[in-house]
Design a protein around this motif. Structure first.
Motif, short mmCIF file in Angstrom:
data_model
loop_
_atom_site.label_atom_id
_atom_site.label_comp_id
_atom_site.label_asym_id
_atom_site.label_seq_id
_atom_site.Cartn_x
_atom_site.Cartn_y
_atom_site.Cartn_z
N LEU A 17 0.83 -1.21 0.00
CA LEU A 17 0.00 0.00 0.00
C LEU A 17 0.87 1.25 0.00
CD1 LEU A 17 -2.83 1.25 0.06
CD2 LEU A 17 -2.74 1.09 2.56
N LEU A 18 1.92 1.26 0.78
CA LEU A 18 2.82 2.42 0.82
C LEU A 18 3.58 2.58 -0.49
CD1 LEU A 18 4.03 2.14 4.50
CD2 LEU A 18 2.53 3.91 3.54
N GLY A 56 -8.89 -8.33 9.89
CA GLY A 56 -7.52 -8.62 9.47
C GLY A 56 -7.13 -8.09 8.12
N ARG A 57 -8.10 -7.64 7.34
CA ARG A 57 -7.84 -7.14 5.98
C ARG A 57 -7.47 -5.65 6.03
NH1 ARG A 57 -12.61 -7.85 4.10
NH2 ARG A 57 -13.17 -5.67 4.10
N LEU A 58 -6.37 -5.29 5.37
CA LEU A 58 -5.92 -3.91 5.34
C LEU A 58 -6.89 -3.03 4.57
CD1 LEU A 58 -3.61 -1.91 6.05
CD2 LEU A 58 -2.61 -2.47 3.82
N LEU A 59 -7.30 -1.92 5.21
CA LEU A 59 -8.19 -0.95 4.58
C LEU A 59 -7.48 0.36 4.29
CD1 LEU A 59 -11.35 -1.35 6.83
CD2 LEU A 59 -10.89 -2.47 4.63
N GLY A 60 -6.49 0.69 5.11
CA GLY A 60 -5.80 1.97 4.94
C GLY A 60 -4.73 2.14 6.00
N THR A 79 -5.96 4.98 1.67
CA THR A 79 -6.89 3.87 1.77
C THR A 79 -6.68 2.95 0.57
OG1 THR A 79 -8.64 5.09 0.64
CG2 THR A 79 -8.65 5.15 3.04
N THR A 80 -7.00 1.68 0.75
CA THR A 80 -6.91 0.75 -0.37
C THR A 80 -8.02 1.09 -1.35
OG1 THR A 80 -8.37 -0.87 0.66
CG2 THR A 80 -6.01 -1.08 1.13
N GLY A 87 -15.74 5.35 4.21
CA GLY A 87 -15.51 6.09 5.44
C GLY A 87 -14.21 5.73 6.14
N VAL A 88 -13.35 4.97 5.47
CA VAL A 88 -12.09 4.55 6.08
C VAL A 88 -11.18 5.75 6.32
CG1 VAL A 88 -10.00 3.16 5.78
CG2 VAL A 88 -12.25 2.21 5.17
N ALA A 89 -11.09 6.65 5.36
CA ALA A 89 -10.23 7.83 5.53
C ALA A 89 -10.71 8.66 6.72
CB ALA A 89 -10.20 8.67 4.26
N THR A 90 -12.01 8.79 6.88
CA THR A 90 -12.56 9.51 8.03
C THR A 90 -12.17 8.80 9.33
OG1 THR A 90 -14.38 10.43 6.75
CG2 THR A 90 -14.71 10.28 9.14
N ALA A 91 -12.23 7.48 9.33
CA ALA A 91 -11.86 6.71 10.52
C ALA A 91 -10.37 6.88 10.84
CB ALA A 91 -12.20 5.23 10.33
#
Length: 152
Positions: A17-18, A56-60, A79-80, A87-91
């Protein structure tokens, strides 16, 4: 529900992701205007990194850099593609704000791009109380950068 896992820059999904994040930054902005951090830079003791996961799954992911004097910087928010619009970025941003508050920071700032690619990120930050500011820390004025800040 999103869970936050500290560190773990050694995980393959985080590294991928990075790498995608850096690739997109260099594809979108001139090299001299890219301020995204690579894995080595994210290992700086002044930086705390978290991955956001669901079952366990990467979201961001996101990081918080201590600039000193109660000032923090948001770094490496991503985020992925599968998690976008959920709403992952908000989290992630909420988590970073909470950590900054717990660490006693009075201000949180960030740099993002001016290109249309970055428009969703700019809207997210503005929606969460960030306002435009002058360059901070070691940044300089750059037509490809927007600087935002908010009090905590």
């Amino acid at each position: 529900m999103v869970d936050f896992e500290p560190g773990r820059l050694d995980r393959d999904d985080v590294r991928a992701l990075l790498a995608e994040h850096l690739s997109d930054m260099f594809a979108t902005s001139p090299a001299e205007s890219v301020h995204a951090l690579d894995l080595d830079a994210l290992r700086d003791p002044a930086i705390e990194f978290w991955s956001a996961r669901e079952d366990g799954r990467l979201l961001g992911c996101g990081a918080l850099k201590d600039l000193g004097d109660g000032h923090g910087e948001v770094k490496s928010m991503r985020t992925t593609s599968a998690a976008r619009g959920r709403g992952v970025a908000t989290a992630v941003l909420g988590h970073l704000l909470g950590v900054a508050r717990a660490r006693g920071f009075g201000r949180l700032s960030l740099e993002t791009g001016t290109e249309s690619y970055f428009a969703p990120a700019r809207r997210l930050y503005l929606r969460h109380g960030f306002v435009p500011c002058e360059p901070f820390a070691d940044y300089v004025l750059d037509p490809h950068s927007v600087f935002l800040t908010r009090e905590i």
